[in-house]
Design a protein around this motif. Sequence first.
Motif, mmCIF file in Angstrom:
data_model
loop_
_atom_site.group_PDB
_atom_site.id
_atom_site.type_symbol
_atom_site.label_atom_id
_atom_site.label_comp_id
_atom_site.label_asym_id
_atom_site.label_seq_id
_atom_site.Cartn_x
_atom_site.Cartn_y
_atom_site.Cartn_z
ATOM 1 N N GLU A 208 1.268 10.683 -24.913
ATOM 2 C CA GLU A 208 -0.122 10.888 -24.513
ATOM 3 C C GLU A 208 -0.624 9.733 -23.655
ATOM 4 N N ALA A 209 -0.261 8.509 -24.022
ATOM 5 C CA ALA A 209 -0.691 7.343 -23.242
ATOM 6 C C ALA A 209 -0.065 7.348 -21.858
ATOM 7 N N GLU A 210 1.233 7.719 -21.795
ATOM 8 C CA GLU A 210 1.908 7.772 -20.496
ATOM 9 C C GLU A 210 1.303 8.857 -19.619
ATOM 10 N N GLU A 211 0.999 10.000 -20.230
ATOM 11 C CA GLU A 211 0.407 11.089 -19.461
ATOM 12 C C GLU A 211 -0.945 10.680 -18.892
ATOM 13 N N GLU A 212 -1.729 9.976 -19.688
ATOM 14 C CA GLU A 212 -3.033 9.503 -19.203
ATOM 15 C C GLU A 212 -2.865 8.549 -18.029
ATOM 16 N N ALA A 213 -1.863 7.662 -18.107
ATOM 17 C CA ALA A 213 -1.609 6.724 -17.008
ATOM 18 C C ALA A 213 -1.147 7.461 -15.755
ATOM 19 N N LEU A 214 -0.321 8.482 -15.939
ATOM 20 C CA LEU A 214 0.144 9.270 -14.794
ATOM 21 C C LEU A 214 -1.020 9.980 -14.117
ATOM 22 N N TRP A 215 -1.915 10.562 -14.915
ATOM 23 C CA TRP A 215 -3.063 11.252 -14.336
ATOM 24 C C TRP A 215 -3.994 10.288 -13.611
ATOM 25 N N GLU A 216 -4.088 9.063 -14.087
ATOM 26 C CA GLU A 216 -4.914 8.066 -13.389
ATOM 27 C C GLU A 216 -4.379 7.825 -11.980
ATOM 28 N N HIS A 217 -3.055 7.764 -11.845
ATOM 29 C CA HIS A 217 -2.465 7.604 -10.512
ATOM 30 C C HIS A 217 -2.752 8.830 -9.652
ATOM 31 N N VAL A 218 -2.557 10.011 -10.214
ATOM 32 C CA VAL A 218 -2.745 11.241 -9.453
ATOM 33 C C VAL A 218 -4.191 11.390 -8.992
ATOM 34 N N GLU A 219 -5.128 11.080 -9.871
ATOM 35 C CA GLU A 219 -6.541 11.232 -9.531
ATOM 36 C C GLU A 219 -6.994 10.247 -8.455
ATOM 37 N N THR B 118 0.827 -1.206 0.000
ATOM 38 C CA THR B 118 0.000 0.000 0.000
ATOM 39 C C THR B 118 0.862 1.258 0.000
ATOM 40 N N THR B 119 2.034 1.191 0.629
ATOM 41 C CA THR B 119 2.930 2.351 0.632
ATOM 42 C C THR B 119 3.510 2.601 -0.750
ATOM 43 N N ARG B 120 3.843 1.538 -1.466
ATOM 44 C CA ARG B 120 4.367 1.702 -2.819
ATOM 45 C C ARG B 120 3.344 2.350 -3.742
ATOM 46 N N ALA B 121 2.075 2.047 -3.530
ATOM 47 C CA ALA B 121 1.030 2.672 -4.347
ATOM 48 C C ALA B 121 1.014 4.183 -4.133
ATOM 49 N N VAL B 122 1.228 4.618 -2.891
ATOM 50 C CA VAL B 122 1.318 6.051 -2.603
ATOM 51 C C VAL B 122 2.580 6.630 -3.216
ATOM 52 N N ASP B 123 3.694 5.894 -3.119
ATOM 53 C CA ASP B 123 4.944 6.348 -3.732
ATOM 54 C C ASP B 123 4.766 6.574 -5.231
ATOM 55 N N VAL B 124 4.052 5.665 -5.880
ATOM 56 C CA VAL B 124 3.834 5.772 -7.331
ATOM 57 C C VAL B 124 2.988 6.999 -7.656
ATOM 58 N N ALA B 125 1.961 7.251 -6.845
ATOM 59 C CA ALA B 125 1.113 8.425 -7.073
ATOM 60 C C ALA B 125 1.909 9.715 -6.922
ATOM 61 N N LEU B 126 2.771 9.769 -5.899
ATOM 62 C CA LEU B 126 3.600 10.956 -5.707
ATOM 63 C C LEU B 126 4.579 11.122 -6.862
ATOM 64 N N ALA B 127 5.199 10.032 -7.282
ATOM 65 C CA ALA B 127 6.142 10.107 -8.397
ATOM 66 C C ALA B 127 5.442 10.575 -9.670
ATOM 67 N N ALA B 128 4.211 10.136 -9.872
ATOM 68 C CA ALA B 128 3.454 10.566 -11.048
ATOM 69 C C ALA B 128 3.164 12.059 -10.985
ATOM 70 N N ALA B 129 2.784 12.549 -9.807
ATOM 71 C CA ALA B 129 2.514 13.975 -9.655
ATOM 72 C C ALA B 129 3.774 14.794 -9.892
ATOM 73 N N VAL B 130 4.897 14.313 -9.384
ATOM 74 C CA VAL B 130 6.166 15.020 -9.572
ATOM 75 C C VAL B 130 6.525 15.079 -11.045
ATOM 76 N N ARG B 131 6.362 13.977 -11.738
ATOM 77 C CA ARG B 131 6.726 13.948 -13.158
ATOM 78 C C ARG B 131 5.837 14.869 -13.980
#
Length: 299
Positions: free
Chosen positions: A258-269, A233-246
């Motif tokens: 475009e596909a990567e950006e969509e995946a990053l936004w899915e984590h952030v949301e 569960t902590t890694r999932a939060v780490d991934v969301a933070l890394a996506a927001a940073v990127r």
Amino acid sequence: MTPEAVDTVLADLAATADRLITESAMAQRELDECNDDNERWFTQVGLPAGHLGYPNPSRALSSVRLAHATDRARLLRQSARRIVAWWADLATYAVLSTVAGQPIDPVRAAGADLSAHLTDEELHHLPGPSQDVRTLARLAAFFAGPSVNPDAPADPPMDAGEYASRAGLILQRSPSGEMDVVDDPLPDARLRRMWGDTWVDYQMSALLPADELAAAITAAGVPLTVVDTIRTTTRAVDVALAAAVRLAEPEDAAAVSEAEEEALWEHVERTTDLLAAYARTLTSHLPAIRRAAQQRACR
């Protein structure tokens, strides 16, 4: 705080977070409905040319409802994130204090409670910016403008004040005219002091990375099954933070497809839900962590 008191607060936080997340989702659905209703005034066919320039109370009502729904959805979304961030912070603090055999300070536990009012002395119980940050804030104020005397205007230079505010600090002049850096007592400023840029930029509490947290609880003799669950569960939060940073870095964003950006936004949301899952995992396993720490202390 006693273990029972800590468990009670964490349970209340869980219930409050769940309620706000649910209300936020309902408000978003209402916003979508109001947006659809308002859009029909611009998209429906058969209306005379120039109809948007004519008075229309029904259209005005749709616009008012959309504005109110927008504000409500935004406020509930922000409130849910704040409560969940507090829950994640407190659960982490409780776990780390438990494995270290240290008592839990009620003032520290209330640090992210925006309804709490802390004295100047109590504010010292909270984590905050490093001395380097305080020194930089003071230097920024000193170099940003000419020296002043006590009779001069007390307002610090805007850029220096903004730098201090970002760190949850305020600049004040002493009677001799020197600039000093002190803790801003307002509740919002406590979050900026406690969680720094992680909160300011990404609206997330500053948490240990997955491997560091796992190492800390493993050293306390916590069962590996519990460690693995918490790590996941902590890694999932780490991934969301890394996506927001990127997404926030222009040089990185330019290289994102475009596909990567969509995946990053899915984590952030999903950040609020991921933080809640993290906090819920730590809360549910705190009794087991407490037992492991007690057993280790008795050896």
